[in-house]
Scaffold this active site. Structure first.
Site, PDB file in Angstrom:
ATOM      1  CG  ASP A  66      -8.401 -26.924  14.424  1.00  0.00           C
ATOM      2  OD1 ASP A  66      -7.349 -27.251  15.105  1.00  0.00           O
ATOM      3  OD2 ASP A  66      -9.353 -26.247  15.079  1.00  0.00           O
ATOM      4  CG  ASN A 132     -18.255 -19.832  18.892  1.00  0.00           C
ATOM      5  OD1 ASN A 132     -17.562 -21.060  18.914  1.00  0.00           O
ATOM      6  ND2 ASN A 132     -17.996 -19.141  17.758  1.00  0.00           N
ATOM      7  CG  HIS A 134     -15.279 -23.073  17.512  1.00  0.00           C
ATOM      8  ND1 HIS A 134     -15.018 -21.859  17.535  1.00  0.00           N
ATOM      9  CD2 HIS A 134     -14.620 -23.667  18.627  1.00  0.00           C
ATOM     10  CE1 HIS A 134     -13.807 -21.832  18.149  1.00  0.00           C
ATOM     11  NE2 HIS A 134     -13.543 -22.781  18.617  1.00  0.00           N
ATOM     12  CD  GLU A 139     -16.007 -19.905  14.559  1.00  0.00           C
ATOM     13  OE1 GLU A 139     -16.576 -20.473  15.499  1.00  0.00           O
ATOM     14  OE2 GLU A 139     -15.243 -18.942  14.606  1.00  0.00           O
TER      15      GLU A 139
HETATM   16  C1  GLP Z   1      -9.551 -23.565  19.415  1.00  0.00           C
HETATM   17  C2  GLP Z   1      -9.668 -24.731  18.618  1.00  0.00           C
HETATM   18  C3  GLP Z   1     -10.560 -25.655  18.889  1.00  0.00           C
HETATM   19  C4  GLP Z   1     -10.478 -26.038  20.749  1.00  0.00           C
HETATM   20  C5  GLP Z   1     -10.756 -24.654  21.165  1.00  0.00           C
HETATM   21  C6  GLP Z   1     -10.937 -24.327  22.918  1.00  0.00           C
HETATM   22  O1  GLP Z   1     -10.793 -22.422  18.904  1.00  0.00           O
HETATM   23  N1  GLP Z   1      -9.645 -24.550  17.009  1.00  0.00           N
HETATM   24  O2  GLP Z   1     -10.262 -26.858  18.428  1.00  0.00           O
HETATM   25  O3  GLP Z   1     -11.578 -26.711  20.938  1.00  0.00           O
HETATM   26  O4  GLP Z   1      -9.814 -23.601  20.797  1.00  0.00           O
HETATM   27  O5  GLP Z   1      -9.520 -24.112  23.280  1.00  0.00           O
HETATM   28  P1  GLP Z   1      -9.351 -24.027  24.607  1.00  0.00           P
HETATM   29  O6  GLP Z   1      -8.930 -25.705  25.068  1.00  0.00           O
HETATM   30  O7  GLP Z   1      -7.920 -23.352  24.992  1.00  0.00           O
HETATM   31  O8  GLP Z   1     -10.229 -23.512  25.881  1.00  0.00           O
END
Ligand code: GLP
Length: 233
Positions: A66, A132, A134, A139
């Protein structure tokens, strides 16, 4: 529905070791031509371990999950910047792909990216998870047959991810993301989740029922998913 392979670890370095061994085996067996990569703090120890290792990715093509719409690759909050910082500038890959945050026509960019993904089937996809539930930026209520699209970020994601922006108002509220179908096409998937903030999502997954409100649970429909976590459910 197949059983998830759940690997309990004590800390992030054990998780990084596990992923390192897994990737090393695939590289040795020549079954890792393409890899899907994720961003987020969970991935930092994984990439640090790769950077410090002798793993050779020079024949591997990488795709990222992403990118924020509107951020350039030089913006420190973009995922392109994150990947360069933590991995690509230290380890050569054959080719790396990430959606172009500045693409003039976002719909066209989604089509272009999805096309590239279809031309390069993923051998392995790494995933983190949002609080949440995702995966990538899929989402709650994103359909299981979604492909690469522009996602509207929820208030929960805006508040969790907003903390990385020096001014939360500068955070885009839309992002390019691989869809659920694009992710589930990968041959194997490894999801990594640490800490209490991820408990609700991991518990939903381990309950074993697909729930459109928790997109992580779509992984239950995939035959080869490994979940690495420090959480005891
Ligand atoms: C973002 C990304 C996700 C990732 C999430 C968790 O929202 N789009 O792909 O899994 O962050 O991030 P973290 O590892 O910092 O908790």
């Amino acid at each position: 529905m197949t059983k998830l392979n759940v690997v309990r670890v004590n800390n992030e370095s054990e998780a990084a070791q596990y992923v390192h061994e897994y990737v090393k085996n695939k590289l040795q067996n020549e079954t890792l031509q393409t890899i899907g990569l994720a961003t987020g703090s969970t991935m930092i120890p994984i990439y640090k371990c790769w950077v410090e290792s002798t793993l050779d990715f020079s024949e591997v093509t990488a795709f990222n999950l992403d990118e924020y719409v509107g951020l350039s690759k030089d913006n420190p909050n973009s995922y392109a910047y994150f990947m360069n910082e933590h991995l690509f500038q230290h380890k050569p890959f054959k080719q790396t792909f990430i959606p172009d945050g500045l693409a003039e026509d976002p719909e066209e960019e989604c089509e272009r990216y999805e096309q590239l993904l279809q031309e390069h089937p993923l051998d392995l996809q790494l995933l983190g998870v949002g609080e949440n539930g995702h995966i990538a930026f899929n989402e709650p209520e994103t359909p299981i047959d979604s492909i690469t699209h522009v996602a509207k970020l929820t208030d929960s994601t805006l508040s969790v991810n907003g903390q990385y922006f020096d001014n939360a108002e500068k955070m885009p509220d839309i992002a390019f993301t691989m869809g659920i179908e694009s992710i589930l096409r990968a041959k194997s998937i490894i999801l990594i989740a640490f800490g209490e903030k991820k408990r609700a999502a991991i518990e939903k997954l381990l309950e074993g029922k697909v729930d459109v409100h928790w997109t992580i649970t779509y992984l239950l429909t995939h035959p080869d998913v490994t979940v690495i976590t420090d959480l005891q459910a």
